[in-house]
Motif scaffolding. Structure first.
Motif, PDB file in Angstrom:
ATOM      1  N   LEU A 103       0.840  -1.198   0.000  1.00 29.45           N
ATOM      2  CA  LEU A 103       0.000   0.000   0.000  1.00 29.45           C
ATOM      3  C   LEU A 103       0.872   1.243   0.000  1.00 29.45           C
ATOM      4  O   LEU A 103       1.888   1.299   0.698  1.00 29.45           O
ATOM      5  N   ALA A 104       0.458   2.242  -0.773  1.00 27.39           N
ATOM      6  CA  ALA A 104       1.141   3.533  -0.773  1.00 27.39           C
ATOM      7  C   ALA A 104       0.143   4.614  -0.393  1.00 27.39           C
ATOM      8  O   ALA A 104      -0.985   4.637  -0.896  1.00 27.39           O
ATOM      9  N   ILE A 105       0.555   5.490   0.499  1.00 28.96           N
ATOM     10  CA  ILE A 105      -0.253   6.636   0.907  1.00 28.96           C
ATOM     11  C   ILE A 105       0.438   7.876   0.367  1.00 28.96           C
ATOM     12  O   ILE A 105       1.539   8.227   0.797  1.00 28.96           O
TER      13      ILE A 105
ATOM     14  N   GLN B  81       3.598  -5.451   9.927  1.00 27.89           N
ATOM     15  CA  GLN B  81       4.786  -5.307   9.071  1.00 27.89           C
ATOM     16  C   GLN B  81       4.459  -5.491   7.593  1.00 27.89           C
ATOM     17  O   GLN B  81       5.119  -6.237   6.868  1.00 27.89           O
ATOM     18  N   LEU B  82       3.442  -4.766   7.155  1.00 31.34           N
ATOM     19  CA  LEU B  82       3.020  -4.805   5.756  1.00 31.34           C
ATOM     20  C   LEU B  82       3.728  -3.708   4.975  1.00 31.34           C
ATOM     21  O   LEU B  82       3.849  -2.571   5.449  1.00 31.34           O
TER      22      LEU B  82
ATOM     23  N   GLY C 119       2.093  12.761  16.348  1.00 26.77           N
ATOM     24  CA  GLY C 119       2.548  12.373  17.679  1.00 26.77           C
ATOM     25  C   GLY C 119       3.842  11.580  17.645  1.00 26.77           C
ATOM     26  O   GLY C 119       4.258  11.053  16.608  1.00 26.77           O
ATOM     27  N   ALA C 120       4.462  11.495  18.820  1.00 28.16           N
ATOM     28  CA  ALA C 120       5.756  10.826  18.951  1.00 28.16           C
ATOM     29  C   ALA C 120       5.663   9.336  18.631  1.00 28.16           C
ATOM     30  O   ALA C 120       6.595   8.747  18.104  1.00 28.16           O
ATOM     31  N   ARG C 121       4.515   8.719  18.937  1.00 29.62           N
ATOM     32  CA  ARG C 121       4.355   7.275  18.726  1.00 29.62           C
ATOM     33  C   ARG C 121       4.498   6.913  17.237  1.00 29.62           C
ATOM     34  O   ARG C 121       5.247   6.017  16.870  1.00 29.62           O
ATOM     35  N   ILE C 122       3.758   7.632  16.371  1.00 28.66           N
ATOM     36  CA  ILE C 122       3.821   7.361  14.932  1.00 28.66           C
ATOM     37  C   ILE C 122       5.190   7.750  14.385  1.00 28.66           C
ATOM     38  O   ILE C 122       5.784   7.008  13.583  1.00 28.66           O
ATOM     39  N   ALA C 123       5.722   8.883  14.813  1.00 33.53           N
ATOM     40  CA  ALA C 123       7.039   9.318  14.336  1.00 33.53           C
ATOM     41  C   ALA C 123       8.103   8.268  14.665  1.00 33.53           C
ATOM     42  O   ALA C 123       8.954   7.940  13.836  1.00 33.53           O
ATOM     43  N   ASP C 124       8.038   7.705  15.867  1.00 37.02           N
ATOM     44  CA  ASP C 124       8.992   6.687  16.272  1.00 37.02           C
ATOM     45  C   ASP C 124       8.820   5.407  15.454  1.00 37.02           C
ATOM     46  O   ASP C 124       9.795   4.774  15.046  1.00 37.02           O
ATOM     47  N   ARG C 125       7.575   5.034  15.175  1.00 37.75           N
ATOM     48  CA  ARG C 125       7.320   3.840  14.365  1.00 37.75           C
ATOM     49  C   ARG C 125       7.778   4.050  12.923  1.00 37.75           C
ATOM     50  O   ARG C 125       8.259   3.116  12.287  1.00 37.75           O
TER      51      ARG C 125
ATOM     52  N   LEU D 105      -4.687   3.317  10.351  1.00 37.26           N
ATOM     53  CA  LEU D 105      -4.221   2.506   9.234  1.00 37.26           C
ATOM     54  C   LEU D 105      -2.711   2.272   9.317  1.00 37.26           C
ATOM     55  O   LEU D 105      -2.224   1.146   9.150  1.00 37.26           O
ATOM     56  N   LEU D 106      -1.969   3.321   9.606  1.00 40.18           N
ATOM     57  CA  LEU D 106      -0.515   3.197   9.717  1.00 40.18           C
ATOM     58  C   LEU D 106      -0.109   2.292  10.883  1.00 40.18           C
ATOM     59  O   LEU D 106       0.818   1.493  10.765  1.00 40.18           O
ATOM     60  N   GLU D 107      -0.812   2.404  11.998  1.00 36.93           N
ATOM     61  CA  GLU D 107      -0.495   1.548  13.141  1.00 36.93           C
ATOM     62  C   GLU D 107      -0.773   0.088  12.829  1.00 36.93           C
ATOM     63  O   GLU D 107      -0.001  -0.791  13.202  1.00 36.93           O
ATOM     64  N   TYR D 108      -1.868  -0.181  12.125  1.00 37.13           N
ATOM     65  CA  TYR D 108      -2.183  -1.554  11.754  1.00 37.13           C
ATOM     66  C   TYR D 108      -1.078  -2.116  10.857  1.00 37.13           C
ATOM     67  O   TYR D 108      -0.596  -3.226  11.065  1.00 37.13           O
TER      68      TYR D 108
END
Length: 197
Positions: A119-121, A152-153, A171-177, A144-147
């Motif tokens: 998938l591309a966003i 690991q898709l 947020g820091a959570r998504i930035a870190d991921r 969607l990004l967290e899923y």
């Protein structure tokens, strides 16, 4: 496939994509560097499970994204991915970040994007972070990004946001991921829209 072979495939599809957009392919230093960075990422033995293409407007991120989609589709037609088995659905599906907020209203359709193997966003950051869905505040892009991170898709993201702006918006959570899941390709501040006029 070696990185040199991948580079040749990407360069051919890049030229076709630019021509499809009624432009003239320009293999300048910036374009060559971006194609090479993507080719190296795709051919490394243990890559991250996604790519982020970031930079200012008009510098070729979306063109490179569609180049990648075209190359994947072409390699699939040639039987390059037969070793993955018939149950593996090949194809890079591209969705505009802003459209995800509309898609989120239909849970069945949103699940299709969640489960998509590739998938591309495109244009991450231009969508509202939170939206109302049946009276509930939801964050469809973040969800969607967290899923996709958790499973690991393979995910590709294009954005005009800087790392600081990503952290502020998501947020820091998504930035870190993102740091863990996405190989970053930084595009130079060149507008090919102006050059192709």
């Amino acid at each position: 496939m070696t990185s040199f072979q991948a580079l040749n495939v990407l360069a051919a599809h890049y030229a076709l994509e630019v021509q499809r957009r009624h432009g003239n392919p320009l293999f300048d230093e910036n374009t060559e560097a971006n194609l090479l960075a993507l080719a190296r990422y795709l051919t490394q033995p243990d890559p991250k499970f996604g790519v982020m293409m970031c930079g200012t407007c008009g510098n070729g991120k979306t063109t490179l994204l569609y180049t990648l989609q075209s190359a994947i589709n072409d390699l699939h037609r040639c039987g390059h991915f037969e070793f993955l088995g018939k149950e593996f659905r090949i194809g890079l599906r591209i969705v505009d970040a802003k459209d995800i907020t509309e898609i989120a209203k239909d849970l069945d359709e949103l699940k299709q994007y969640r489960f998509q193997q590739m998938l591309a966003i495109d244009d991450l950051g231009k969508e509202p972070t939170e939206v109302l869905n049946f009276g509930n505040v939801v964050s469809p892009v973040v969800d969607l990004l967290e899923y996709r991170y958790n499973h690991q898709l393979f995910t590709v993201v294009t954005t005009n946001l800087t790392p600081k702006e990503i952290r502020e918006k998501y947020g820091a959570r998504i930035a870190d991921r993102f740091n863990e899941m996405l190989e970053v390709i930084r595009f130079q501040d060149i507008s090919y829209r102006r050059l192709n006029r």
